[in-house]
Design an enzyme around this catalytic site. Structure first.
Site, short mmCIF file in Angstrom:
data_model
loop_
_atom_site.label_atom_id
_atom_site.label_comp_id
_atom_site.label_asym_id
_atom_site.label_seq_id
_atom_site.Cartn_x
_atom_site.Cartn_y
_atom_site.Cartn_z
N ILE A 113 2.38 3.65 -2.51
CA ILE A 113 2.15 5.09 -2.74
C ILE A 113 0.89 5.57 -2.02
O ILE A 113 0.75 6.78 -1.76
CB ILE A 113 2.08 5.35 -4.26
CG1 ILE A 113 2.49 6.78 -4.60
CG2 ILE A 113 0.72 5.00 -4.84
CD1 ILE A 113 2.76 7.00 -6.08
N GLY A 153 -9.65 -6.99 -5.74
CA GLY A 153 -8.97 -5.70 -5.57
C GLY A 153 -7.61 -5.60 -6.21
O GLY A 153 -6.90 -4.61 -5.99
N HIS A 167 2.70 -9.20 -6.33
CA HIS A 167 3.23 -8.41 -5.22
C HIS A 167 2.57 -8.82 -3.92
O HIS A 167 1.38 -9.09 -3.86
CB HIS A 167 3.02 -6.91 -5.46
CG HIS A 167 1.60 -6.52 -5.77
ND1 HIS A 167 1.06 -6.66 -7.03
CD2 HIS A 167 0.62 -6.00 -5.00
CE1 HIS A 167 -0.19 -6.25 -7.02
NE2 HIS A 167 -0.50 -5.85 -5.79
N HIS A 204 1.59 -7.44 -0.25
CA HIS A 204 1.44 -6.28 0.63
C HIS A 204 1.89 -6.73 2.02
O HIS A 204 1.42 -7.75 2.52
CB HIS A 204 -0.01 -5.85 0.74
CG HIS A 204 -0.65 -5.38 -0.53
ND1 HIS A 204 -0.86 -4.05 -0.79
CD2 HIS A 204 -1.16 -6.05 -1.59
CE1 HIS A 204 -1.49 -3.92 -1.97
NE2 HIS A 204 -1.68 -5.13 -2.47
P1 5GP Z 1 -3.24 -4.26 -5.68
O1 5GP Z 1 -4.44 -3.36 -5.63
O2 5GP Z 1 -2.93 -4.70 -7.10
O3 5GP Z 1 -3.28 -5.41 -4.73
O4 5GP Z 1 -2.01 -3.40 -5.19
C1 5GP Z 1 -1.39 -2.44 -5.97
C2 5GP Z 1 -0.81 -1.43 -5.04
O5 5GP Z 1 0.12 -0.65 -5.75
C3 5GP Z 1 -1.85 -0.45 -4.46
O6 5GP Z 1 -1.86 -0.58 -3.06
C4 5GP Z 1 -1.35 0.92 -4.94
O7 5GP Z 1 -1.50 1.92 -3.96
C5 5GP Z 1 0.11 0.66 -5.27
N1 5GP Z 1 0.64 1.50 -6.31
C6 5GP Z 1 0.03 1.84 -7.49
N2 5GP Z 1 0.84 2.60 -8.23
C7 5GP Z 1 1.98 2.78 -7.50
C8 5GP Z 1 3.21 3.49 -7.75
O8 5GP Z 1 3.42 4.12 -8.79
N3 5GP Z 1 4.14 3.44 -6.77
C9 5GP Z 1 3.95 2.75 -5.60
N4 5GP Z 1 4.94 2.79 -4.71
N5 5GP Z 1 2.82 2.06 -5.35
C10 5GP Z 1 1.85 2.08 -6.29
#
Ligand code: 5GP
Ligand code: ZN
Length: 119
Positions: free
Chosen positions: A36, A98, A105, A107
């Site tokens: 997002i 982060g 997940h 990236h």
């Molecule tokens: P992290 O920071 O845990 O490695 O990655 C989580 C990712 O999820 C972030 O890059 C954030 O932008 C994404 N994210 C958070 N909420 C949502 C959502 O509701 N939909 C989508 N598609 N991505 C999300």
């Protein structure tokens, strides 16, 4: 039980289609959708449909699903035309690195220069 959906988990809700997402690929065990808040022209998240808090827990608890996530990350890169230019697969693990969503997940980032080491 390990891997069961968690009621308070954002990505479990996306798996259940309770929250919409821009899905780019789906298999029996994985879902890939656009981040997002993209950090690159291609920024896709690949998740297991089962709930594990991070990549290492996933690999320990369901190694086949961990392999599926990695294979799908490669398929996403191919679908996005990023194989020749190169792409990066990132698993942020822990708040200090982060991680903000505690459902494993990957990236998949591509489409711009990716510096090394990452910040
Ligand atoms: P992290 O920071 O845990 O490695 O990655 C989580 C990712 O999820 C972030 O890059 C954030 O932008 C994404 N994210 C958070 N909420 C949502 C959502 O509701 N939909 C989508 N598609 N991505 C999300
Ligand atoms: Zn979850």
């Amino acid at each position: 039980m390990a891997g069961e959906p968690q009621a308070d988990c954002l990505f479990c809700k996306i798996v259940a289609k309770e929250i919409p997402a821009a899905i780019v690929r789906e298999t029996e065990t994985t879902l890939a959708f656009r981040d997002i808040n993209p950090q690159a022209p291609t920024h896709v998240l690949v998740i297991p449909k089962s709930h594990f808090p991070d990549a290492a827990s996933l690999a320990a608890g369901d190694p086949a699903a961990a392999a599926d996530v990695l294979r799908e990350a490669g398929e996403v890169a191919a679908q996005e035309g990023a194989v020749e230019s190169g792409y990066r697969i990132v698993f942020n693990t822990g708040e200090g690195a982060g991680q903000t969503v505690f459902h494993a997940h990957a990236h998949v980032l591509a489409g711009r220069g990716l510096t090394w080491p990452p910040g």
